[in-house]
Design a protein around this motif. Sequence first.
Motif, PDB file in Angstrom:
ATOM      1  N   PRO A 152       0.831  -1.212   0.000  1.00 50.16           N
ATOM      2  CA  PRO A 152       0.000   0.000   0.000  1.00 50.16           C
ATOM      3  C   PRO A 152       0.863   1.258   0.000  1.00 50.16           C
ATOM      4  O   PRO A 152       1.961   1.263   0.550  1.00 50.16           O
ATOM      5  N   GLY A 153       0.346   2.317  -0.625  1.00 53.78           N
ATOM      6  CA  GLY A 153       1.033   3.610  -0.590  1.00 53.78           C
ATOM      7  C   GLY A 153       1.826   3.924  -1.837  1.00 53.78           C
ATOM      8  O   GLY A 153       2.280   5.049  -2.003  1.00 53.78           O
ATOM      9  N   ILE A 154       1.993   2.940  -2.728  1.00 55.63           N
ATOM     10  CA  ILE A 154       2.745   3.211  -3.965  1.00 55.63           C
ATOM     11  C   ILE A 154       1.827   3.803  -5.027  1.00 55.63           C
ATOM     12  O   ILE A 154       0.617   3.605  -5.016  1.00 55.63           O
ATOM     13  N   ARG A 155       2.437   4.563  -5.941  1.00 57.82           N
ATOM     14  CA  ARG A 155       1.700   5.019  -7.114  1.00 57.82           C
ATOM     15  C   ARG A 155       1.753   3.909  -8.155  1.00 57.82           C
ATOM     16  O   ARG A 155       2.817   3.355  -8.427  1.00 57.82           O
ATOM     17  N   ILE A 156       0.611   3.588  -8.730  1.00 60.44           N
ATOM     18  CA  ILE A 156       0.509   2.464  -9.659  1.00 60.44           C
ATOM     19  C   ILE A 156       0.917   2.894 -11.056  1.00 60.44           C
ATOM     20  O   ILE A 156       0.256   3.720 -11.677  1.00 60.44           O
ATOM     21  N   GLY A 157       2.037   2.357 -11.526  1.00 60.09           N
ATOM     22  CA  GLY A 157       2.494   2.634 -12.887  1.00 60.09           C
ATOM     23  C   GLY A 157       2.295   1.414 -13.761  1.00 60.09           C
ATOM     24  O   GLY A 157       1.622   0.448 -13.371  1.00 60.09           O
ATOM     25  N   SER A 158       2.913   1.442 -14.924  1.00 59.29           N
ATOM     26  CA  SER A 158       2.710   0.349 -15.875  1.00 59.29           C
ATOM     27  C   SER A 158       3.245  -0.976 -15.324  1.00 59.29           C
ATOM     28  O   SER A 158       2.645  -2.026 -15.531  1.00 59.29           O
ATOM     29  N   ARG A 159       4.371  -0.947 -14.606  1.00 63.43           N
ATOM     30  CA  ARG A 159       4.942  -2.189 -14.068  1.00 63.43           C
ATOM     31  C   ARG A 159       4.020  -2.815 -13.033  1.00 63.43           C
ATOM     32  O   ARG A 159       3.807  -4.029 -12.997  1.00 63.43           O
ATOM     33  N   GLU A 160       3.465  -1.965 -12.160  1.00 63.96           N
ATOM     34  CA  GLU A 160       2.585  -2.473 -11.113  1.00 63.96           C
ATOM     35  C   GLU A 160       1.315  -3.068 -11.718  1.00 63.96           C
ATOM     36  O   GLU A 160       0.789  -4.080 -11.228  1.00 63.96           O
ATOM     37  N   ILE A 161       0.822  -2.456 -12.801  1.00 68.00           N
ATOM     38  CA  ILE A 161      -0.350  -3.003 -13.489  1.00 68.00           C
ATOM     39  C   ILE A 161      -0.021  -4.400 -14.024  1.00 68.00           C
ATOM     40  O   ILE A 161      -0.823  -5.341 -13.892  1.00 68.00           O
ATOM     41  N   ALA A 162       1.175  -4.542 -14.618  1.00 66.85           N
ATOM     42  CA  ALA A 162       1.559  -5.843 -15.183  1.00 66.85           C
ATOM     43  C   ALA A 162       1.645  -6.901 -14.083  1.00 66.85           C
ATOM     44  O   ALA A 162       1.173  -8.028 -14.248  1.00 66.85           O
ATOM     45  N   VAL A 163       2.240  -6.549 -12.961  1.00 67.57           N
ATOM     46  CA  VAL A 163       2.378  -7.509 -11.857  1.00 67.57           C
ATOM     47  C   VAL A 163       0.997  -7.889 -11.316  1.00 67.57           C
ATOM     48  O   VAL A 163       0.706  -9.075 -11.085  1.00 67.57           O
ATOM     49  N   ALA A 164       0.148  -6.902 -11.113  1.00 66.70           N
ATOM     50  CA  ALA A 164      -1.195  -7.181 -10.587  1.00 66.70           C
ATOM     51  C   ALA A 164      -1.998  -8.033 -11.569  1.00 66.70           C
ATOM     52  O   ALA A 164      -2.721  -8.955 -11.169  1.00 66.70           O
ATOM     53  N   ALA A 165      -1.859  -7.741 -12.868  1.00 67.28           N
ATOM     54  CA  ALA A 165      -2.564  -8.541 -13.881  1.00 67.28           C
ATOM     55  C   ALA A 165      -2.063  -9.986 -13.859  1.00 67.28           C
ATOM     56  O   ALA A 165      -2.851 -10.933 -13.931  1.00 67.28           O
ATOM     57  N   SER A 166      -0.762 -10.156 -13.721  1.00 72.39           N
ATOM     58  CA  SER A 166      -0.189 -11.504 -13.651  1.00 72.39           C
ATOM     59  C   SER A 166      -0.774 -12.298 -12.496  1.00 72.39           C
ATOM     60  O   SER A 166      -0.880 -13.517 -12.559  1.00 72.39           O
ATOM     61  N   CYS A 167      -1.109 -11.593 -11.419  1.00 66.06           N
ATOM     62  CA  CYS A 167      -1.677 -12.257 -10.240  1.00 66.06           C
ATOM     63  C   CYS A 167      -3.198 -12.381 -10.319  1.00 66.06           C
ATOM     64  O   CYS A 167      -3.838 -12.801  -9.340  1.00 66.06           O
ATOM     65  N   GLY A 168      -3.779 -11.972 -11.423  1.00 64.24           N
ATOM     66  CA  GLY A 168      -5.224 -12.145 -11.604  1.00 64.24           C
ATOM     67  C   GLY A 168      -6.083 -11.098 -10.911  1.00 64.24           C
ATOM     68  O   GLY A 168      -7.273 -11.330 -10.681  1.00 64.24           O
ATOM     69  N   CYS A 169      -5.516  -9.941 -10.575  1.00 62.87           N
ATOM     70  CA  CYS A 169      -6.308  -8.884  -9.921  1.00 62.87           C
ATOM     71  C   CYS A 169      -7.174  -8.179 -10.968  1.00 62.87           C
ATOM     72  O   CYS A 169      -6.657  -7.433 -11.797  1.00 62.87           O
ATOM     73  N   LYS A 170      -8.465  -8.418 -10.895  1.00 64.35           N
ATOM     74  CA  LYS A 170      -9.360  -7.737 -11.832  1.00 64.35           C
ATOM     75  C   LYS A 170      -9.647  -6.309 -11.372  1.00 64.35           C
ATOM     76  O   LYS A 170      -9.935  -5.428 -12.164  1.00 64.35           O
TER      77      LYS A 170
END
Lengths: 401, 401
Positions: A152-170
């Motif tokens: 928590p507390g990070i700004r979500i950039g393109s890398r964070e989106i990719a990691v979250a998508a890889s983990c199945g976060c809709k």
Amino acid sequence: MRKLISPSQAQEAIFQMLARSPSIDCPIDQCAGRILREHVRADRPFPPFNRSMMDGYAIRAAEIDVSGTFKIIAQAPAGAPELTLGNEPSVCAEIMTGAVVPSDADCVVPYEVTRQIDETHMQVIHPKDHAAGDFIHAYASDRPTGEVLLAPGIRIGSREIAVAASCGCKTLLVSAKPSIAVVSTGDELVDITATPAAHQIRRSNDLMIDAALKRRDLPAAQLAHLPDEPNACQAQLQALIAQHDLIILSGGISMGKKDYIPAALDALGLHCQFHGVAQKPGKPLGFWSHPECAVFTLPGNPLSTLTCWHQYVLPALDHFMGHDSPPIPPQLSLEAPVKARDDITIFLPVSRKANNIASAQPANNSGDLVRILQSDGYIELPPTQEKGYPAGKSFDFHLWY
Amino acid sequence: MRKLISPSQAQEAIFQMLARSPSIDCPIDQCAGRILREHVRADRPFPPFNRSMMDGYAIRAAEIDVSGTFKIIAQAPAGAPELTLGNEPSVCAEIMTGAVVPSDADCVVPYEVTRQIDETHMQVIHPKDHAAGDFIHAYASDRPTGEVLLAPGIRIGSREIAVAASCGCKTLLVSAKPSIAVVSTGDELVDITATPAAHQIRRSNDLMIDAALKRRDLPAAQLAHLPDEPNACQAQLQALIAQHDLIILSGGISMGKKDYIPAALDALGLHCQFHGVAQKPGKPLGFWSHPECAVFTLPGNPLSTLTCWHQYVLPALDHFMGHDSPPIPPQLSLEAPVKARDDITIFLPVSRKANNIASAQPANNSGDLVRILQSDGYIELPPTQEKGYPAGKSFDFHLWY
């Protein structure tokens, strides 16, 4: 104005009094730039299988003999289930980048270092160059299941989106955006669509602040203009305070006879955290708050408004949304000596040159809007007992939005 | 892949083949972050009248005598037409910041350096401290009417919005945003909403690129996924090429047996400008174009995709929209020596530390998505005959979006 405080005391007072925005669920494709408010954990190991890093052949490294020859018995394209090479010796599978390495293979040999002998045979050119593990991105070698990948507390950039998508976060839990009103004051100001009389000018501070907010994906919910008349001013302020989380106001807060804002905010029950900061530009900056709303009162001269927005409002917006680890700013070194003061902090507009050099672009005065265009941002010169700072001295640089 | 070219040759080839986006009229409150395509000129002088810079009194400086006393005969609030003091000697007007200075006054004395004697008289405390011109922002002293204030090709930030609003621009001519399709490939990839089998992974590159685009206010018009099957792949590509200005594709362009993309683009009549760049990561990068559409083919490993997006696609988007003067990047110096190559450029992920220091954060391999989270951006290490670069050496730094 009350007793002047230092810029760092002003920022601390703002952070202390600001509420924290609520968090909301947001579809992942709308999360870019927002502030994360949950932990994202690996739902599988990274990578989830022994993954080929090259296009080539999967072999058993111990089977490379002097001839380097292997029989091609299978195809392992990306997206196909795991194969086995089986018991026959010196066989291989042709494999693609991203494919699962056969369970009983331990080495990938790229096409570039092989020769195809015939349709079903290939030869490794330099048999001694290869070893077990080559070009295999091993199962779980990056991260085990359950490990926290995003905090928590990070700004979500393109890398964070990719990691979250890889983990199945809709969706992701992110900070709600505050409802912000941008308010200008001053009877000399007319709307952008009007033709100003000789003694009038067009309103621009409100659009300037709204543009800076939009560049942070935080567009103002409302733009308003207050008249220089105490009762009407107070009534409008009351309505704005009831409707918004944050109010960014420019003008009407200095010592002028028509500067009704401070008294109106006091009368409406907001508490003045400070009014007056030992800085130039922007000395009359103030901050009023109560539990439901915070009001930034920025001086109305364009350079003062712009500087105070960047130095105080922008970090406050991040803080409000739970982003407590802003990136480290670049440092620029002075191209030439600059004057400083022993009593106040100076925010100096500068242009950024090659090799991290800052070239001072001082405004003629804080009403000089056009001159600011020649700068790229500003540096902060703290008070000093010296006459100023020498060439080569480095300061944190903040880019104009 | 064809013959490898250098990163600078690749960028030049892209810039040469890219069309220029058309320009459109945009309401001023929607222009933040866009690229200006017209000249904005001062429609009045800046400032348009002799403007008081302080709250205080407007006087005639020559009339300050030993007593420093003046009779207050008028009020000059901001927004009121120009006054005159008239023929009576030693009179003044109380004046507010932003107000028109009376036509026959030549000096503003701030409240802070005066004493109010009674309701109609004030006294200047240090008579010798004031001179004609003090605290008057003189008519036309910043810019004359007709002068170009904003030129085509700049990115419109908050300052430019303020200047354009001051000049009465209700709309601005800006670059149209390109229609962009983001396309992923690879049969190993399943949708984010699916539960992947052991040999599959969830798609993330397309969402990563879309997020990076959104952080530049250029959201993709369409996200698509191509199958690893030549005919279906080519048919889908054809439809995408007909509908979009730019296609950003990841994966399927290397040497694998299922890498059908290069042949499909050739078959569809696009011209391969290059395929293969002497760099790591991202060697298989390619660029195909015809007059109506340009296709970037990025390698599918996440670090390769991300690096190529920042190094090639982002500058290309700026170029397409006519933004030819990107800001000077900050330079960071190496915390420790790094290895380099004599044949290829290395794009090295680094974290930014205080004092412009870059700390290397190399990925285990270009498929290592999670490791990239520890970096803030990357530096570009050109080929060198040495073993590498020493600590303290500086390189341009590019922040991840």
